[in-house]
Design an enzyme around this catalytic site. Structure first.
Site, mmCIF file in Angstrom:
data_model
loop_
_atom_site.group_PDB
_atom_site.id
_atom_site.type_symbol
_atom_site.label_atom_id
_atom_site.label_comp_id
_atom_site.label_asym_id
_atom_site.label_seq_id
_atom_site.Cartn_x
_atom_site.Cartn_y
_atom_site.Cartn_z
ATOM 1 N N SER A 132 32.342 45.650 46.089
ATOM 2 C CA SER A 132 31.281 45.317 45.140
ATOM 3 C C SER A 132 31.637 44.022 44.440
ATOM 4 O O SER A 132 32.821 43.717 44.257
ATOM 5 C CB SER A 132 31.134 46.436 44.098
ATOM 6 O OG SER A 132 30.315 46.024 43.022
ATOM 7 N N TYR A 145 34.542 52.247 38.123
ATOM 8 C CA TYR A 145 33.925 51.757 39.360
ATOM 9 C C TYR A 145 34.512 50.403 39.737
ATOM 10 O O TYR A 145 34.923 50.194 40.882
ATOM 11 C CB TYR A 145 32.418 51.654 39.160
ATOM 12 C CG TYR A 145 31.669 51.139 40.365
ATOM 13 C CD1 TYR A 145 31.411 51.975 41.445
ATOM 14 C CD2 TYR A 145 31.216 49.825 40.422
ATOM 15 C CE1 TYR A 145 30.713 51.507 42.555
ATOM 16 C CE2 TYR A 145 30.524 49.348 41.525
ATOM 17 C CZ TYR A 145 30.272 50.196 42.589
ATOM 18 O OH TYR A 145 29.595 49.724 43.692
#
Length: 250
Positions: A132, A145
């Site tokens: 990401s 995350y």
């Protein structure tokens, strides 16, 4: 082999690979989702389904062995499975932190380790891990995350360095906001898409210069390229697919 195959980017990638004539081992925790995917395809024996939790080492090892027994040597691995864990760092519970790390970083580790052990004697293969753009950009309420994706990114680059002598390439694709169920689940209402594109000064989040969020096909295109011979001299690379949202910051 594709993990996270029952939805979003993983599902899109499975479809694209099958369209190109590949044999695909599809992995996901959601067995019903895998069966739904298979029911919409006419892939026959070219598609095998492997319901598993990528946090389970034994299940991963068994799935890799089963996939090779069905399809032959695994030459390409796309590690797509991931979970979104929101919450301020001071509010995170231990199990939330550990779940994010175990799936988002531990999943790519277990899959890549199992597949790479088989690729090494064959001296060929390509591995792509979906990380990401949050791996390199601090985000409010995304500490677990972002940390887990940063771990996955650096793990993949280190693995690529170790496997280079065997002709095995390892690369990262780092999407930004992508039109998937995970992304839509973060939207409070129908204005969510526009707010993501615009960005938020209050939460220190830049908008998207291209003025749109990515589609699963946008990300799949990048994965397919890095898995293909066209990327034959590319390894240890982190390819951002975020419309310019992070200004290509590392």
């Amino acid at each position: 082999m594709v993990s996270g195959a029952a939805q979003g980017i993983g599902e899109c990638l499975v479809r694209r690979l099958l369209e190109q004539g590949a044999r695909v081992a599809a992995l996901d925790l959601k067995q019903a989702g895998l069966e739904r995917l298979a029911a919409t395809l006419d892939a026959g024996e070219r598609l095998s389904l492997h319901p598993l939790d990528v946090a389970d080492t034994q299940a991963v090892d068994q799935a890799v062995a089963a996939a090779e027994a069905i399809h032959g040597p695994i030459d390409h691995l796309a590690s797509v499975a991931g979970v979104l864990q929101m919450g301020r760092v001071v509010d995170l519970e231990d199990h939330e932190w550990e779940r994010a790390l175990s799936i988002n970083a531990g999943g790519p580790f277990r899959l890549a380790r199992a597949v790479a052990r088989r690729m090494i004697p064959r001296r060929r293969g390509a591995i792509v891990v979906v990380s990401s753009n949050a791996a390199g950009t601090p985000r409010m309420e995304m500490g677990a995350y972002a940390a887990s994706k940063a771990a996955a990114t650096q793990l993949t680059r280190c693995l690529g360095l170790e496997l280079a002598e065997y002709g095995i390439r390892c690369n990262v694709v780092s999407p930004g906001s992508t039109d998937t169920g995970m992304q839509r689940g973060m939207w409070a209402d129908e204005s969510g898409r526009a707010k993501v594109i615009e960005g938020s000064l209050a939460s220190f989040k830049a908008g998207i210069p291209l003025g749109k969020i990515a589609t699963p096909d946008d990300v799949s295109d990048a994965i397919l390229f890095l898995l293909s011979p066209r990327a034959g001299h590319i390894t240890l690379h982190d390819l951002r697919i975020d419309g310019g949202a992070t200004f290509d910051l590392g």
